[in-house]
Design an enzyme around this catalytic site. Structure first.
Site, PDB file in Angstrom:
ATOM      1  N   SER A   1       7.680   4.077  -0.607  1.00 36.45           N
ATOM      2  CA  SER A   1       6.686   4.570   0.343  1.00 36.45           C
ATOM      3  C   SER A   1       7.348   5.240   1.540  1.00 36.45           C
ATOM      4  CB  SER A   1       5.800   3.420   0.817  1.00 36.45           C
ATOM      5  OG  SER A   1       5.112   2.838  -0.274  1.00 36.45           O
ATOM      6  N   ARG A   2       8.584   4.858   1.844  1.00 33.36           N
ATOM      7  CA  ARG A   2       9.283   5.423   3.004  1.00 33.36           C
ATOM      8  C   ARG A   2       9.874   6.809   2.726  1.00 33.36           C
ATOM      9  NH1 ARG A   2      10.394  -0.258   3.960  1.00 33.36           N
ATOM     10  NH2 ARG A   2       9.732  -0.834   6.073  1.00 33.36           N
TER      11      ARG A   2
ATOM     12  N   HIS B   1       4.460   1.732  -8.076  1.00 34.89           N
ATOM     13  CA  HIS B   1       3.417   0.702  -8.013  1.00 34.89           C
ATOM     14  C   HIS B   1       2.503   0.775  -9.238  1.00 34.89           C
ATOM     15  CE1 HIS B   1       4.274   1.334  -3.593  1.00 34.89           C
ATOM     16  NE2 HIS B   1       4.441   0.032  -3.710  1.00 34.89           N
TER      17      HIS B   1
ATOM     18  N   GLY C   1       8.851  -5.234  -8.466  1.00 34.20           N
ATOM     19  CA  GLY C   1       9.769  -4.196  -8.902  1.00 34.20           C
ATOM     20  C   GLY C   1      11.220  -4.546  -8.647  1.00 34.20           C
TER      21      GLY C   1
ATOM     22  N   LEU D   1      11.788   5.675  -6.088  1.00 37.97           N
ATOM     23  CA  LEU D   1      10.498   5.861  -5.436  1.00 37.97           C
ATOM     24  C   LEU D   1      10.290   4.787  -4.371  1.00 37.97           C
ATOM     25  CD1 LEU D   1       8.091   6.797  -8.377  1.00 37.97           C
ATOM     26  CD2 LEU D   1       9.483   8.278  -6.920  1.00 37.97           C
TER      27      LEU D   1
ATOM     28  N   GLY E   1       0.801  -1.217   0.000  1.00 37.08           N
ATOM     29  CA  GLY E   1       0.000   0.000   0.000  1.00 37.08           C
ATOM     30  C   GLY E   1       0.831   1.263   0.000  1.00 37.08           C
TER      31      GLY E   1
END
Length: 282
Positions: free
Chosen positions: A186-187, A37, A147, A184, A31
């Site tokens: 999420s963190r 993503h 990925g 890229l 997510g």
């Protein structure tokens, strides 16, 4: 777009699609989706009739004192991105829907999972392989897209699929970077403006190392790693690891090595970032 919260619901949906002769592409995620993503979903959309995206912050791949509780979550944003990129279904379970209270079965890869992130996070890949195997059983995919940014994870999943005879094509998607070169993740949202600026050293150092490795191969690996560590430290990064490993074995490269995985994990403040380049040397 369908949204499923329960494992049995997803599995029933997948089996219905298979009975109807449709192929299924799976995009496993935790997510807080971004353009990287989205690129995975786009690839799955081209490969399969039905695209399922899983959104699950998997607790079994987090060790003590890691960022499970504060891992970023934004389901409404994730849902909108999935709709925009043509996903047919989202699987967003709670942990209790994935793991029975007395669950005692694990799937574990024991070679490729040991160096790099596996050496720092001993239970991490056991959690990854277990949850991905469960997702494969539930979603019944013909292909699954991962990925290249998480290169070690990709290699471990490929090995699991080979060793356990999953009838699934694993598709390796290109690493996606921002305009400034930062991979890229999420963190990235944890980074301050200054930390983000300093973290750009990762892509610079990797980019500079590639031609040297191509010229000299494995004989230059140790010197290149040392130079990268020095450059990253000078930019204020706290090196967790910088390593150049045989891309097939994740062991030290030798004269027989045809491709080298140049991988880094570095802290900027409290945020741990990973990045890599795959370098063909033969």
């Amino acid at each position: 777009m369908r949204i499923f919260k329960l494992a049995a619901e997803l599995q029933n949906y997948a089996l219905e699609q298979k009975r109807a002769g449709r192929t299924i592409g799976l995009v496993p995620t935790m997510g807080f989706l971004h353009a990287g993503h989205a690129s995975l979903i786009d690839i799955a959309r081209k490969k399969a009739d039905i695209v399922i995206v899983s959104i699950f912050v998997n607790p079994t791949q987090f060790g003590p004192n890691e960022d499970l509780d504060k891992y970023p979550r934004d389901f409404e944003h994730d849902k909108a991105l999935c709709i925009e990129h043509g996903a047919d279904a989202v699987f967003a379970p709670e942990p209790g829907a994935m793991y029975a209270p007395d669950a005692s079965t694990w799937v574990e890869e024991t070679v490729l999972s040991k160096p790099l992130c596996g050496a720092r996070r001993p239970i991490h890949f056991r959690g990854v392989t277990t949850v991905v195997a469960k997702l494969f059983n539930l979603a019944q995919p013909d292909c699954a897209v991962f990925g290249r940014k998480d290169a070690q994870q990709l290699f471990v999943i490929k090995r699991m699929v080979r060793d356990l005879n999953f009838p699934i094509e694993i598709i390796a998607a290109p690493l996606v970077r921002g305009e400034d070169g930062l991979a890229l993740s999420s963190r990235n949202r944890y980074l301050t403006e200054d930390e983000h600026r300093r973290a750009l050293v990762l892509s610079r150092a990797l980019r500079a190392a590639v031609p040297a490795l191509k010229r000299a191969g494995y004989t230059a690996a140790a010197d290149i790693v040392a130079a990268m560590k020095q450059e990253i430290a000078a930019a204020g990064g706290q090196v967790d690891y910088v390593e150049a490993l045989d891309a097939d074995t994740l062991a030290a490269p030798t004269e027989a090595t045809s491709a080298i995985l140049l991988a880094v994990a570095v802290y900027f403040g409290t945020t741990r970032l990973i990045d890599n380049e795959l370098v063909q040397v033969k």
